[in-house]
Design a protein around this motif. Structure first.
Motif, mmCIF file in Angstrom:
data_model
loop_
_atom_site.group_PDB
_atom_site.id
_atom_site.type_symbol
_atom_site.label_atom_id
_atom_site.label_comp_id
_atom_site.label_asym_id
_atom_site.label_seq_id
_atom_site.Cartn_x
_atom_site.Cartn_y
_atom_site.Cartn_z
ATOM 1 N N VAL A 1 0.855 -1.184 0.000
ATOM 2 C CA VAL A 1 0.000 0.000 0.000
ATOM 3 C C VAL A 1 0.888 1.229 0.000
ATOM 4 O O VAL A 1 2.028 1.199 0.483
ATOM 5 N N ALA A 2 0.386 2.313 -0.533
ATOM 6 C CA ALA A 2 1.135 3.572 -0.531
ATOM 7 C C ALA A 2 1.259 4.061 0.905
ATOM 8 O O ALA A 2 0.289 4.085 1.653
ATOM 9 N N ARG A 3 2.474 4.449 1.287
ATOM 10 C CA ARG A 3 2.702 4.922 2.650
ATOM 11 C C ARG A 3 3.722 6.049 2.643
ATOM 12 O O ARG A 3 4.503 6.209 1.703
ATOM 13 N N GLU A 4 3.698 6.805 3.722
ATOM 14 C CA GLU A 4 4.616 7.923 3.866
ATOM 15 C C GLU A 4 6.022 7.403 4.108
ATOM 16 O O GLU A 4 6.252 6.580 4.998
ATOM 17 N N VAL A 5 6.983 7.877 3.311
ATOM 18 C CA VAL A 5 8.381 7.459 3.465
ATOM 19 C C VAL A 5 9.302 8.659 3.671
ATOM 20 O O VAL A 5 10.512 8.539 3.547
ATOM 21 N N GLY A 6 8.719 9.790 3.978
ATOM 22 C CA GLY A 6 9.470 11.015 4.193
ATOM 23 C C GLY A 6 8.537 12.196 4.077
ATOM 24 O O GLY A 6 7.382 12.046 3.657
ATOM 25 N N PRO A 7 8.980 13.381 4.433
ATOM 26 C CA PRO A 7 8.120 14.562 4.330
ATOM 27 C C PRO A 7 7.624 14.773 2.897
ATOM 28 O O PRO A 7 8.420 14.965 1.975
ATOM 29 N N GLY A 8 6.309 14.704 2.729
ATOM 30 C CA GLY A 8 5.740 14.899 1.406
ATOM 31 C C GLY A 8 6.038 13.796 0.419
ATOM 32 O O GLY A 8 5.822 13.963 -0.784
ATOM 33 N N ARG A 9 6.559 12.656 0.894
ATOM 34 C CA ARG A 9 6.938 11.552 0.016
ATOM 35 C C ARG A 9 6.091 10.326 0.322
ATOM 36 O O ARG A 9 5.908 9.948 1.476
ATOM 37 N N VAL A 10 5.585 9.703 -0.731
ATOM 38 C CA VAL A 10 4.785 8.492 -0.598
ATOM 39 C C VAL A 10 5.293 7.471 -1.600
ATOM 40 O O VAL A 10 5.616 7.807 -2.749
ATOM 41 N N ALA A 11 5.407 6.223 -1.185
ATOM 42 C CA ALA A 11 5.805 5.141 -2.083
ATOM 43 C C ALA A 11 5.034 3.886 -1.714
ATOM 44 O O ALA A 11 4.744 3.636 -0.541
ATOM 45 N N ALA A 12 4.689 3.100 -2.729
ATOM 46 C CA ALA A 12 3.997 1.822 -2.533
ATOM 47 C C ALA A 12 5.017 0.703 -2.709
ATOM 48 O O ALA A 12 5.095 0.074 -3.769
ATOM 49 N N CYS A 13 5.827 0.497 -1.676
ATOM 50 C CA CYS A 13 6.884 -0.516 -1.737
ATOM 51 C C CYS A 13 7.177 -1.019 -0.331
ATOM 52 O O CYS A 13 7.335 -0.218 0.596
ATOM 53 N N HIS A 14 7.243 -2.341 -0.174
ATOM 54 C CA HIS A 14 7.575 -2.913 1.126
ATOM 55 C C HIS A 14 8.974 -2.533 1.585
ATOM 56 O O HIS A 14 9.251 -2.480 2.783
ATOM 57 N N ARG A 15 9.880 -2.289 0.633
ATOM 58 C CA ARG A 15 11.285 -2.063 0.966
ATOM 59 C C ARG A 15 11.746 -0.657 0.567
ATOM 60 O O ARG A 15 12.893 -0.432 0.196
ATOM 61 N N ALA A 16 10.822 0.311 0.654
ATOM 62 C CA ALA A 16 11.121 1.663 0.197
ATOM 63 C C ALA A 16 12.340 2.267 0.869
ATOM 64 O O ALA A 16 13.109 3.009 0.240
ATOM 65 N N GLU A 17 12.549 1.959 2.151
ATOM 66 C CA GLU A 17 13.681 2.530 2.864
ATOM 67 C C GLU A 17 15.026 1.953 2.392
ATOM 68 O O GLU A 17 16.080 2.489 2.727
ATOM 69 N N GLU A 18 14.981 0.871 1.622
ATOM 70 C CA GLU A 18 16.222 0.231 1.167
ATOM 71 C C GLU A 18 16.588 0.582 -0.268
ATOM 72 O O GLU A 18 17.639 0.198 -0.761
ATOM 73 N N VAL A 19 15.706 1.313 -0.952
ATOM 74 C CA VAL A 19 15.983 1.679 -2.342
ATOM 75 C C VAL A 19 17.122 2.678 -2.371
ATOM 76 O O VAL A 19 17.104 3.699 -1.689
ATOM 77 N N LEU A 20 18.141 2.383 -3.167
ATOM 78 C CA LEU A 20 19.304 3.255 -3.241
ATOM 79 C C LEU A 20 18.996 4.461 -4.115
ATOM 80 O O LEU A 20 18.349 4.345 -5.157
ATOM 81 N N PRO A 21 19.484 5.661 -3.732
ATOM 82 C CA PRO A 21 19.277 6.845 -4.564
ATOM 83 C C PRO A 21 20.064 6.756 -5.852
ATOM 84 O O PRO A 21 21.008 5.974 -5.940
#
Length: 337
Positions: A317-337
């Motif tokens: 499900v789409a969730r907040e991953v930072g200020p003003g940032r939303v991503a639908a990914c279980h591993r969003a915090e692990e995605v490399l920039p």
């Protein structure tokens, strides 16, 4: 604050356009529904550009046609809402929709030659919109058309107003289509791949023109493109779509430089000018799924280098991953920039 569907609840003013949990479906030959858009949600702020980006078939154009009320026969909005300037558009009669088109909401199509009437001079087509909106005389509408052509940078606007679409270059036709959009004094412009059919030198001028118009008129823009380079120059916010869903949304610079969905990261890596001029191009492996045969779990997992078993069985499900940032990914915090 950002809601779970990726929309902002803390804005300084009411958005010009609000899309919430939008579902669009068609009917298969056996009568079963085929979901084309699945829970799409975003806001377009007053005086800003929201870019919608993704591969072909991701649902970008279908989203714009749903907003405009021009879905193909057999395709319909089955749930969710589309709110424009405090007016709900889902459920409006066609006569009410026609009142909004060109006035409140205008469209700039990808192919200007197809969008223009081949048997009418472009000035007449531009002026007709103003005549319907403001009841101008034919002469007054003609003068306005020339003024608008001049404003969008068409040389010899009086002469070009008398020309037919086939007598203009691709760049001039696109400028004429933008003039048509401005004739209704809209609050929102939907621009569907407005530079795709143009050569690179003309693309930049058209994007600069749209940016200039936005700044001068305070008009909002929903800009659709598959090209992240276009978004990096023209959009303040961006929504990334994949297989009928918005998978990431946020400020354009943040999304492109620090993606939090593997699909966004893959898009960025596939365009050297966005990621790094010295970095090699890294095409996204595989192909987008067919809407009639979507994978279980995350729709991107068959192409995703971070996919684990959870991704294969549980749809994120789409969730907040930072200020003003939303991503639908279980591993969003692990995605490399």
């Amino acid at each position: 604050m950002t809601t779970m569907d990726g929309t902002s609840t803390a804005t300084s003013a009411t958005p010009v356009l609000t899309v919430r949990d939008l579902v669009v479906e068609a009917r298969r030959p056996d009568g079963a529904p085929l979901r084309i858009l699945d829970g799409v949600g975003f806001d377009v702020a007053a005086g800003q550009t929201l870019g919608v980006v993704g591969e072909s078939g991701s649902g970008k154009t279908m989203t714009a046609t749903a907003v405009l009320g021009l879905l193909p026969p057999g395709v319909s909005v089955t749930s969710g809402g589309i709110r424009f300037a405090d007016r709900e558009l889902v459920g409006l009669r066609e006569s009410q929709r026609r009142e909004l088109r060109g006035k409140g909401i205008a469209m700039v199509f990808q192919d200007p030659l197809a969008a223009l009437n081949p048997v009418q001079p472009v000035g007449q087509q531009i002026g007709e919109i103003a005549r319907r909106r403001d009841g101008l005389s034919r002469a007054a509408a003609g003068r306005l058309a020339v003024d608008l052509l001049e404003r969008v940078g068409v040389p010899d606007p009086a002469g070009r107003a008398r020309a037919y679409p086939h007598q203009l270059s691709g760049g001039l036709r696109q400028r004429a289509v933008i003039a048509m959009a401005l004739a209704g004094q809209p609050r929102l412009i939907l621009a569907d791949e407005p530079t795709t059919a143009l050569d690179v030198s003309v693309q930049g001028r058209i994007l600069a023109l749209l940016t200039k118009i936005q700044a001068e008129d305070g008009v909002s823009v929903l800009l659709i493109s598959h090209d992240l380079r276009v978004m990096s120059h023209a959009a303040q916010q961006v929504a990334v779509m994949y297989a009928g869903k918005v998978v990431e949304r946020g400020a354009t610079r943040e999304v492109l430089h620090r993606p939090r969905h593997p699909y966004t990261a893959a898009l960025v890596r596939s365009v050297p000018a966005v990621h790094s001029r010295s970095a090699p191009v890294a095409p996204i492996p595989g192909n987008p799924p067919r809407l009639a045969a979507l994978p279980t779990g995350c729709r991107f997992h068959p192409r995703c280098p971070l996919a684990v078993e959870r991704c294969r069985v549980e749809e994120p499900v789409a969730r907040e991953v930072g200020p003003g940032r939303v991503a639908a990914c279980h591993r969003a915090e692990e995605v490399l920039p």
